[in-house]
Scaffold this motif. Structure first.
Motif, PDB file in Angstrom:
ATOM      1  N   LYS A  56       0.828  -1.203   0.000  1.00  0.00           N
ATOM      2  CA  LYS A  56       0.000   0.000   0.000  1.00  0.00           C
ATOM      3  C   LYS A  56       0.864   1.254   0.000  1.00  0.00           C
ATOM      4  N   PHE A  57       2.015   1.194   0.718  1.00  0.00           N
ATOM      5  CA  PHE A  57       2.929   2.334   0.730  1.00  0.00           C
ATOM      6  C   PHE A  57       3.512   2.602  -0.655  1.00  0.00           C
ATOM      7  N   ALA A  58       3.789   1.490  -1.393  1.00  0.00           N
ATOM      8  CA  ALA A  58       4.327   1.635  -2.745  1.00  0.00           C
ATOM      9  C   ALA A  58       3.317   2.278  -3.676  1.00  0.00           C
ATOM     10  N   GLN A  59       2.027   2.014  -3.438  1.00  0.00           N
ATOM     11  CA  GLN A  59       0.987   2.570  -4.298  1.00  0.00           C
ATOM     12  C   GLN A  59       0.685   4.030  -3.987  1.00  0.00           C
ATOM     13  N   THR A  60       0.640   4.338  -2.710  1.00  0.00           N
ATOM     14  CA  THR A  60       0.163   5.668  -2.303  1.00  0.00           C
ATOM     15  C   THR A  60       1.243   6.561  -1.714  1.00  0.00           C
ATOM     16  N   GLY A  61       2.346   5.966  -1.295  1.00  0.00           N
ATOM     17  CA  GLY A  61       3.386   6.750  -0.639  1.00  0.00           C
ATOM     18  C   GLY A  61       3.052   7.113   0.790  1.00  0.00           C
ATOM     19  N   LYS A  62       1.997   6.504   1.327  1.00  0.00           N
ATOM     20  CA  LYS A  62       1.566   6.773   2.698  1.00  0.00           C
ATOM     21  C   LYS A  62       1.598   5.466   3.493  1.00  0.00           C
ATOM     22  N   LEU A  63       2.008   5.564   4.733  1.00  0.00           N
ATOM     23  CA  LEU A  63       2.128   4.375   5.553  1.00  0.00           C
ATOM     24  C   LEU A  63       0.765   3.940   6.082  1.00  0.00           C
ATOM     25  N   TYR A  64       0.535   2.637   5.974  1.00  0.00           N
ATOM     26  CA  TYR A  64      -0.659   2.006   6.526  1.00  0.00           C
ATOM     27  C   TYR A  64      -0.226   0.784   7.350  1.00  0.00           C
ATOM     28  N   THR A  65      -1.050   0.460   8.323  1.00  0.00           N
ATOM     29  CA  THR A  65      -0.760  -0.691   9.183  1.00  0.00           C
ATOM     30  C   THR A  65      -1.837  -1.761   8.994  1.00  0.00           C
TER      31      THR A  65
END
Length: 325
Positions: free
Chosen positions: A240-249
């Motif tokens: 998800k970080f690779a797609q959006t550049g935002k960290l998710y848990t």
């Protein structure tokens, strides 16, 4: 010594008894009537006094007819004693089973009586002192089953005392009896409390097909949320970080079963017997409602289940809780 003076008369050979430890209907123990006791009744004692008086009169008046009457009455009395004894001799008692019951109820013992061929038995009385009495006739049938009840006090194993079998046949001039030791025992469950304490349990608002959803679990993937400071790196959703550049848990959930647990430690009331009575009531309620339930006792855990076998297993555990052997 006269035959009725309390002497033990042999009434047949005692057969070897096998230990019986269940409540099934199988024949586990066969016991023959071994010793038979016989005593005259009050009427017989009065008749004997009349015979003695007639005999003295016969001696005094040298009257042959009085002699004949005296000896005739004495012969009838002795013959009656023989037939009274014979009515009990040769009888066999087979323990069929003891039905489980709750403390304070009557335990029902089923036995089978059998007689020798061509030797009918009349007016046999089976009883325990202070308990119910049953009268049986073995005339047209050679074997007959009989049920007797005995009061119980506490939970655990009920071991019936010696069974007394009595007969006054044919005239009541003599009473004969024998005792049969019953190598049997039956289960007595705790007396169920009138109304069980209602536990809060797990709320059903998060119920799904496989159980109740518990957030913060570790087994099944439950979705993603925004990253929070302190989240473990292994929980970060790198794709998800690779797609959006935002960290998710990543979040995970566990599932709790709908099965009800009857837990000893969760009960608020004090006292062993009170808790056992409560759990006994809950087992009966769950069985009536056909619910899956498990039982947790100190040192024993019974997996969730339902049905007669599961109910009997749980009730037996409650009946024998804290008892050795």
């Amino acid at each position: 010594m006269l035959p009725w003076s309390g002497i033990a008369l042999s009434g047949g050979k005692k057969r070897k008894a096998n230990p019986w430890r269940g409540t099934s209907s199988a024949k586990w123990m066969l016991s023959g009537v071994d010793k038979i006791f016989i005593l005259p009744s009050k009427t017989a004692l009065g008749l004997l006094a009349v015979v003695a008086l007639l005999f003295l009169l016969g001696i005094n008046f040298q009257n042959s007819l009085v002699y004949i009457i005296s000896f005739w009455l004495l012969a009838l009395l002795l013959l009656n004693i023989f037939y009274t004894w014979r009515n009990l001799a040769g009888l066999s008692v087979t323990v069929i089973g003891i039905e489980p019951c709750f403390a304070g109820e009557n335990a029902v013992l089923e036995v089978s009586l059998s007689r020798p061929v061509k030797q009918a038995k009349y007016a046999l009385e089976l009883d325990w002192e202070g308990e119910s009495q049953v009268q049986v006739n073995l005339i047209t049938t050679q074997v007959q089953r009989v049920k007797l009840s005995h009061s119980t006090q506490g939970r655990g194993y009920f071991k019936p005392p010696r069974l007394r079998i009595t007969s006054r046949y044919p005239t009541g001039l003599a009473v004969t009896w024998s005792y049969v030791s019953l190598d049997a025992q039956g289960l007595v469950y705790p007396a169920p409390i009138e109304k069980a304490f209602q536990t809060n349990g797990t709320a059903p608002n998060a119920a799904i097909d496989t159980g109740l959803e518990i957030m913060g679990g570790t087994n099944d993937f439950g979705g993603v949320r925004d990253y929070q400071y302190g989240d473990a790196p292994k929980r970060i959703h790198w794709a998800k970080f690779a797609q959006t550049g935002k960290l998710y848990t990543k979040t995970f959930v566990d599932y709790a079963s709908h099965d009800l647990w009857l837990d000893w430690d969760s009960l608020p009331m004090p006292g062993v017997e009170v808790r056992l009575s409560h759990l006994c009531r809950k087992v009966l309620e769950c069985h009536q409602e056909q619910r899956q339930y498990g039982l947790k006792l100190p040192g024993k855990v019974f997996a969730p289940g339902k049905g007669e076998a599961h109910k009997a297993q749980c009730l037996q555990a409650l009946a024998l809780f804290g008892m050795s052997g």
